[in-house]
Scaffold this active site. Structure first.
Site, mmCIF file in Angstrom:
data_model
loop_
_atom_site.group_PDB
_atom_site.id
_atom_site.type_symbol
_atom_site.label_atom_id
_atom_site.label_comp_id
_atom_site.label_asym_id
_atom_site.label_seq_id
_atom_site.Cartn_x
_atom_site.Cartn_y
_atom_site.Cartn_z
ATOM 1 N N ASP A 1 -21.525 -4.450 -32.213
ATOM 2 C CA ASP A 1 -22.298 -5.644 -32.211
ATOM 3 C C ASP A 1 -21.631 -7.128 -32.062
ATOM 4 O OD1 ASP A 1 -24.418 -6.775 -34.104
ATOM 5 O OD2 ASP A 1 -22.845 -7.483 -35.649
ATOM 6 N N CYS B 1 -33.966 -18.211 -41.584
ATOM 7 C CA CYS B 1 -33.866 -17.679 -41.595
ATOM 8 C C CYS B 1 -32.272 -17.748 -42.198
ATOM 9 C CB CYS B 1 -33.005 -16.624 -40.285
ATOM 10 S SG CYS B 1 -32.938 -15.039 -41.176
#
Length: 344
Positions: A133, A213
């Site tokens: 990630d 978001c």
């Protein structure tokens, strides 16, 4: 190589991974154009790192030309409770399931390294690189190419076996491994994830405007959040699970076996009033070893103030008033907004 691939799969599952697949580094050529369009439209907001090293991010082959195979691994972090239940308690904090205990970067990377070392022991000439990630790797399209799941309409990866609750890890290797069958889209006509979004962050199915978001706003966004969006954040102070939680494929999900992903009692529905008084030392102590620690006390308390302002609980005015004079201008602004909201 089928024997090695099968044994590698067995080793990965024995180490605790939930699923395993392999693809070629050049299996996702379409991602470069998609990433360029996303960044060119400014949909990445303040996430400048997405625009950096675009050639690597868009092409795994460019990241490490010597790599012959990409091993993609899924790590289940499924909860044993309804993540949306806390939204019914506006005086409590909603923290994304993945952040309610240990930082997954550390847990997954250690597991990846153990699997990678095993592969090197079997094939001494093999080289590996492991990613979780933080490197310029687009794990989600690689996961679909490796058969772990598909990118759903909420842009996250969905698995028929694990639902929405899993992390991704990657092992790039110079070993030639057998390629898995690519997964196909199983979303059908369902649009629950799109319709549940509190801030209407989805431009269209499979297209996210990160700037709207709540996960982005609470974690990546620096400074004050737009007034229009603050009121829609509810009591979500770190991340947002709404689009993941409503996915029908979660009926196959199971609770995480890894206890380091089980929610800590003090983080599951923590009282906003108690979080609001955290100074830097208190914040660091509470979130030691947690992914929440990386956003720092100021951004975290800013989010808490927004949640207090959305709570509709006059009893929380005092907690917000105590931050009106905070040394951080963004926290002070959020506290004033909360006081004004609760004062009517």
């Amino acid at each position: 190589m089928s024997g090695l691939t099968d044994r590698l799969r067995a080793k990965a599952l024995a180490e605790g991974f939930s699923d395993f697949g392999v693809c070629k580094p050049d299996a996702v050529p379409e991602t470069a154009a998609r990433l360029n369009a996303f960044v060119d439209a400014g949909l990445h907001g303040q996430m400048g790192w997405m625009a950096e090293r675009m050639n690597w991010r868009g092409s795994p082959s460019a990241l490490w030309p010597e790599a012959k195979s990409v091993v993609m691994l899924a790590e289940n972090y499924g909860p044993d409770h309804d993540p949306l239940e806390v939204l019914e308690h506006p005086d409590r904090a909603a923290i994304s399931v993945y952040a309610q205990n240990r930082d997954y970067h550390d847990v997954v990377k250690k597991r990846l390294k153990r699997v990678g070392r095993w592969l090197i022991e079997q094939e001494p000439d093999t080289q590996i690189k492991v990613f979780v990630d933080t490197a310029p790797v687009m794990e989600k399209p690689l996961a679909q190419a490796a058969g772990l799941g598909w990118q759903g309409k909420h842009t996250n990866v969905v698995s028929r076996a694990l639902g929405s609750w899993f992390f991704l890890g990657a092992i790039f290797t110079t070993a030639e491994l057998d390629i898995s069958e690519r997964e196909v889209d199983h979303c059908g006509r369902c649009r629950k994830c799109l319709d549940v979004c509190p801030t209407d962050a989805f431009i269209a199915p499979y297209q996210l405007d990160a700037r709207r978001c709540i996960s982005y706003l609470t974690i990546e966004h620096h400074g004050p959040v737009d007034l229009e969006l603050r009121a829609k954040m509810g009591n979500r102070i770190y991340g947002c699970d709404d689009c993941l939680a409503v996915c029908p494929w979660n009926k196959f999900a199971e609770r995480a076996v890894e206890v380091k992903y089980h929610g800590r009692a003090e983080l599951m529905g923590a009282k906003l009033a108690e979080l609001a008084v955290l100074d830097d030392a208190g914040f660091r102590a509470l979130f030691s070893g947690s992914p929440i620690k990386r956003i720092g006390r100021n951004r975290f308390v800013r989010n808490v103030c927004y949640a207090i302002g959305n709570s509709g609980e006059p009893s929380l005015i005092e907690a917000a008033q105590g931050l009106v004079g905070d040394d951080d201008a963004t926290v002070a602004d959020a506290a004033r907004w909360a006081v004004e909201r609760l004062s009517g």
